[in-house]
Design a protein around this motif. Sequence first.
Motif, PDB file in Angstrom:
ATOM      1  N   SER A  37       0.728  -1.590  -0.283  1.00  0.00           N
ATOM      2  CA  SER A  37       0.160   0.031  -0.087  1.00  0.00           C
ATOM      3  C   SER A  37       0.716   1.392   0.153  1.00  0.00           C
ATOM      4  O   SER A  37       0.448   2.518   0.063  1.00  0.00           O
ATOM      5  CB  SER A  37      -0.750   0.188   1.390  1.00  0.00           C
ATOM      6  N   THR A  40       6.014   2.345   2.979  1.00  0.00           N
ATOM      7  CA  THR A  40       7.714   2.877   2.269  1.00  0.00           C
ATOM      8  C   THR A  40       7.976   3.027   1.400  1.00  0.00           C
ATOM      9  O   THR A  40       8.834   4.418   1.769  1.00  0.00           O
ATOM     10  CB  THR A  40       8.317   1.008   2.467  1.00  0.00           C
ATOM     11  N   GLN A 265       1.232  -8.565   9.298  1.00  0.00           N
ATOM     12  CA  GLN A 265       2.191  -9.365   8.236  1.00  0.00           C
ATOM     13  C   GLN A 265       3.390  -9.190   9.873  1.00  0.00           C
ATOM     14  O   GLN A 265       4.724  -9.176   9.389  1.00  0.00           O
ATOM     15  CB  GLN A 265       3.578  -8.289   7.920  1.00  0.00           C
ATOM     16  N   TYR A 297      -0.330  -1.430  -4.927  1.00  0.00           N
ATOM     17  CA  TYR A 297      -0.042  -0.739  -6.081  1.00  0.00           C
ATOM     18  C   TYR A 297       0.445  -1.965  -7.048  1.00  0.00           C
ATOM     19  O   TYR A 297       1.745  -2.228  -7.199  1.00  0.00           O
ATOM     20  CB  TYR A 297       0.847   0.575  -6.070  1.00  0.00           C
ATOM     21  N   ARG A 298       0.802  -3.176  -5.524  1.00  0.00           N
ATOM     22  CA  ARG A 298       2.060  -3.877  -6.008  1.00  0.00           C
ATOM     23  C   ARG A 298       1.203  -5.378  -7.029  1.00  0.00           C
ATOM     24  O   ARG A 298       1.692  -5.320  -8.004  1.00  0.00           O
ATOM     25  CB  ARG A 298       2.242  -4.900  -4.841  1.00  0.00           C
ATOM     26  N   GLY A 581       8.929  -6.805   3.005  1.00  0.00           N
ATOM     27  CA  GLY A 581       9.371  -5.811   1.987  1.00  0.00           C
ATOM     28  C   GLY A 581      10.133  -5.362   0.707  1.00  0.00           C
ATOM     29  O   GLY A 581       9.743  -4.580  -0.064  1.00  0.00           O
ATOM     30  N   GLU A 583       9.438  -6.908  -3.549  1.00  0.00           N
ATOM     31  CA  GLU A 583       8.275  -7.345  -4.395  1.00  0.00           C
ATOM     32  C   GLU A 583       9.218  -7.739  -5.406  1.00  0.00           C
ATOM     33  O   GLU A 583       9.887  -8.021  -5.729  1.00  0.00           O
ATOM     34  CB  GLU A 583       7.530  -6.123  -4.951  1.00  0.00           C
TER      35      GLU A 583
HETATM   36  N1  ATP Z   1       0.599   5.929  -5.346  1.00  0.00           N
HETATM   37  C1  ATP Z   1       1.350   5.304  -5.879  1.00  0.00           C
HETATM   38  N2  ATP Z   1       1.458   5.162  -7.177  1.00  0.00           N
HETATM   39  C2  ATP Z   1       2.660   4.618  -7.920  1.00  0.00           C
HETATM   40  N3  ATP Z   1       2.943   3.538  -7.284  1.00  0.00           N
HETATM   41  C3  ATP Z   1       2.907   3.036  -6.098  1.00  0.00           C
HETATM   42  C4  ATP Z   1       2.055   4.588  -5.217  1.00  0.00           C
HETATM   43  N4  ATP Z   1       2.174   3.981  -3.427  1.00  0.00           N
HETATM   44  C5  ATP Z   1       2.786   2.339  -3.943  1.00  0.00           C
HETATM   45  N5  ATP Z   1       3.240   2.341  -4.716  1.00  0.00           N
HETATM   46  C6  ATP Z   1       4.458   1.475  -5.915  1.00  0.00           C
HETATM   47  O1  ATP Z   1       4.198  -0.200  -5.165  1.00  0.00           O
HETATM   48  C7  ATP Z   1       4.612  -0.783  -5.086  1.00  0.00           C
HETATM   49  C8  ATP Z   1       4.332  -0.948  -2.612  1.00  0.00           C
HETATM   50  O2  ATP Z   1       4.936  -0.028  -1.960  1.00  0.00           O
HETATM   51  P1  ATP Z   1       5.559  -0.488  -0.612  1.00  0.00           P
HETATM   52  O3  ATP Z   1       6.337  -1.534  -0.942  1.00  0.00           O
HETATM   53  O4  ATP Z   1       5.535   1.295  -0.314  1.00  0.00           O
HETATM   54  O5  ATP Z   1       4.367  -0.957   0.293  1.00  0.00           O
HETATM   55  P2  ATP Z   1       3.857  -1.410   1.293  1.00  0.00           P
HETATM   56  O6  ATP Z   1       3.745  -0.525   1.938  1.00  0.00           O
HETATM   57  O7  ATP Z   1       6.057  -1.008   1.682  1.00  0.00           O
HETATM   58  O8  ATP Z   1       4.586  -3.019   1.227  1.00  0.00           O
HETATM   59  P3  ATP Z   1       4.702  -4.128   2.219  1.00  0.00           P
HETATM   60  O9  ATP Z   1       3.995  -3.967   3.336  1.00  0.00           O
HETATM   61  O10 ATP Z   1       4.983  -4.921   2.178  1.00  0.00           O
HETATM   62  O11 ATP Z   1       6.650  -3.454   2.547  1.00  0.00           O
HETATM   63  C9  ATP Z   1       5.964   0.028  -4.747  1.00  0.00           C
HETATM   64  O12 ATP Z   1       6.637  -0.782  -5.794  1.00  0.00           O
HETATM   65  C10 ATP Z   1       5.916   1.152  -5.071  1.00  0.00           C
HETATM   66  O13 ATP Z   1       6.381   1.529  -5.200  1.00  0.00           O
END
Ligand code: ATP
Length: 763
Positions: A37, A40, A265, A297-298, A581, A583
């Motif tokens: 989401s 990070t 998680q 977004y993943r 963390g 992907e």
């Molecule tokens: N607003 C956005 N627009 C486009 N891509 C986004 C956006 N927000 C996040 N992403 C992309 O989505 C992917 C997941 O984001 P991120 O790794 O920050 O998620 P996370 O919440 O930290 O996940 P996890 O819990 O698995 O650590 C990344 O590739 C990030 O670049």
Amino acid sequence: MSGTTNKQSYLDELNDIQRQAVTAIEGPVMVIAGPGSGKTRVLTYRIAHLIESGVIPWEILILTFTNKAAREMKERISKVVGEKAQRVWAGTFHSIFARMLRKDAHRIGYPNDFTIYDTDDTNSVLSEIIKQMSLDRKQYNIAAIRSRISMAKSNLITPKAYALNEDLMSYDSMNRRPMIHIIYQKYVNKCLRSGAMDFDDLLLQMFRLLYQNPDNVLERYRKSFQHVMVDEFQDTNYLQYQIIKLLVHYPGSKENVCIVGDDAQSIYSFRGATIENILQFENDFPDVRTFKLEQNYRSTHHIVQAANQVISFNEKQIKKEIWTDKDEGEKIKVVKCMTDNEEGRRVSDGIIEQKNRYNLSNSEISILYRTNAQSRVFEEHLRRQNIPYKIYGGLSFYQRKEIKDMIAYLRLSVNEKDNEALKRVINYPKRGIGKTTVDKLAEFADEHEISMYEAIPQIKLTGRANKLMSDFLLLIQSFRAKAQSMNAYELANHVYKQSGIMMLLKGDDSMEGAGRMENVTALLDGINEFINDDEIPEGEEAVVDKSIATYLQSIALITDFDKEEESEDFVTLMSAHAAKGLEFKSVFVVGMEENLFPSFMSMSDPKQIDEERRLFYVAITRAEQYLTLSYANSRYQYGNMRFNDPSRFLEEISAENVDSAMPTHNNEHSHEGFGTPKLLGNFKKLSPKTEAMLAIDPSTFKPSPNHTIKEGMKVMHLKFGEGVVKAIDGERDNKVASIHFSQLDSPERRIMLRFAKLQILDD
Ligand SMILES: Nc1ncnc2c1ncn2[C@@H]1O[C@H](COP(=O)(O)OP(=O)(O)OP(=O)(O)O)[C@@H](O)[C@H]1O
Ligand SMILES: [Mg+2]
């Protein structure tokens, strides 16, 4: 690009709520949200935003899960703010605290050049203690003691407090290890005398340093860290949270602290991480602003759906759904294999197929498993197919014997009190100092509460032993003198030659010998690189420190992730834990079997099953587009052939999200092709009785002793429901029951009685 244009464009790369979290730069902020989401991403952009808003880079502290994650963050931040990004304090708890302790450890009784003990060192100290106390080695299992001590340290329980804690003491007596508190005390003393900290100490001693030095040290860091941020907060333990609190929670503090995480998680409760910290955070910072991110977004739709379904089986989670506006994507593939070997082959075939079909590169693919031991079959098959791969979490470079030997000499050159290093090299290369002499020296040092090095000139030995010892002492003294005048690279070369290691390795003309020399050369190259690296270190008053002490610290905290990646293209193999963390376009989660994932150690405890489920949730949410789950009917596990049922987690994914019509792969051994096993539809039509029983609570299910199971009996299987035993064949441990389960699509099942979970039904 001007600052303003940058600012505009980077804020445009966030959704509304992410942007709010990024721009809320004052006061406590919390983001608890699902995988993918952008948590990070929020932290990364937030740091860029802080710097753009005028915050000085080295007044920002960000704690991440790996050093590599920290480095990647800095890279991204530098795209917005330029070079300044390098000066942010970013790293893991351990590496940041080690760096801080280097400055002030003397205030709490350690040398500033303390050694960091790895698990091997700790094991060696513990086994020495157990020997000295004449305890039973089986009873006092080293791994168990290590984890007790680690638990105590992570909860700020000193050896004295341990001895007074009735719960801990009775737990230990119950496990027939009543002396743990004494071992703990001795272990602490020994480490202190060796000027050594283990990994838990890096946290514990940091806490002590801050707590016991409020005016100078604590005050200094409170001033210098104006903004503190933590990624993966759900996996912090009690002690880590207490340190964060010391830094930001005090009268007059601006409380600029931002934590992000996902309770669903949380996968390190066995290491003492506690979800309590999230709840506690809200209590401690009542003004906290909480942001909920729900868009993923993943991953594609099928993967997000599956993830939501799986985690809904855990009751105790903060309620949150993730959604995606991405395509449906490919359904999840489930691959059934007869053996673990077949699993290795099918997965590597699957990788080739995906690469061709979807044009993936190796680096977009990963294989995740529950235990590191599973990697072997995949390695074999990938190698056979010429697919380059890299394993994270195996024996790392720095754990190889020849490297540890070299490092031990270097450690002694910096910290002569380091007993573990001394024991390692006192007779390596062989110089005639026998084991008895070394034991005597260790005992003498213990008695007089000094290090072994200090004990050498004092202990009375026979003439010959005496001479050999003082020669060794002179050798180390000469290295210590050189350490003052030489840089790290010169010193390492000097030690390599003068210690005799070079001669020894040169004299060994076997293949292994040649390999060992290559490894030492690689070590020397690494040190040379360290010397010539011109990256700006963190901190305002940073002096470029190329000392051997700094080098040793950096390698002590290295994890496989932190190695500089060459630009090679390889498939990644690692444990599900390590994948946090990260992907990948395509993810294979393998070994989806009961007793493996979930692990056999968790089977009897619903809480632990929940933790396994969170781990599975972490694993599947690493996938962006393709997710494949595989399992084997039989595998070699702990030296025996085991027959495990498919993992319960497979059943938790709804059939709609699973591909049942995959092309059969062209291999003669496969039984069901690349596709869904029938099993996934199995549980839709259970008899009312079975359903009632299963609905009550599987934990009340009472399997009958297996020798009482006889032909003709009506039985209940926890997963397959009611059945009738048609036949029993085989002898003793190999007895197999053929059972007809009327509710199953393919009702005839052969079940190993030894592992069966069957309850005899009375009617
Ligand atoms: N607003 C956005 N627009 C486009 N891509 C986004 C956006 N927000 C996040 N992403 C992309 O989505 C992917 C997941 O984001 P991120 O790794 O920050 O998620 P996370 O919440 O930290 O996940 P996890 O819990 O698995 O650590 C990344 O590739 C990030 O670049
Ligand atoms: Mg993340």
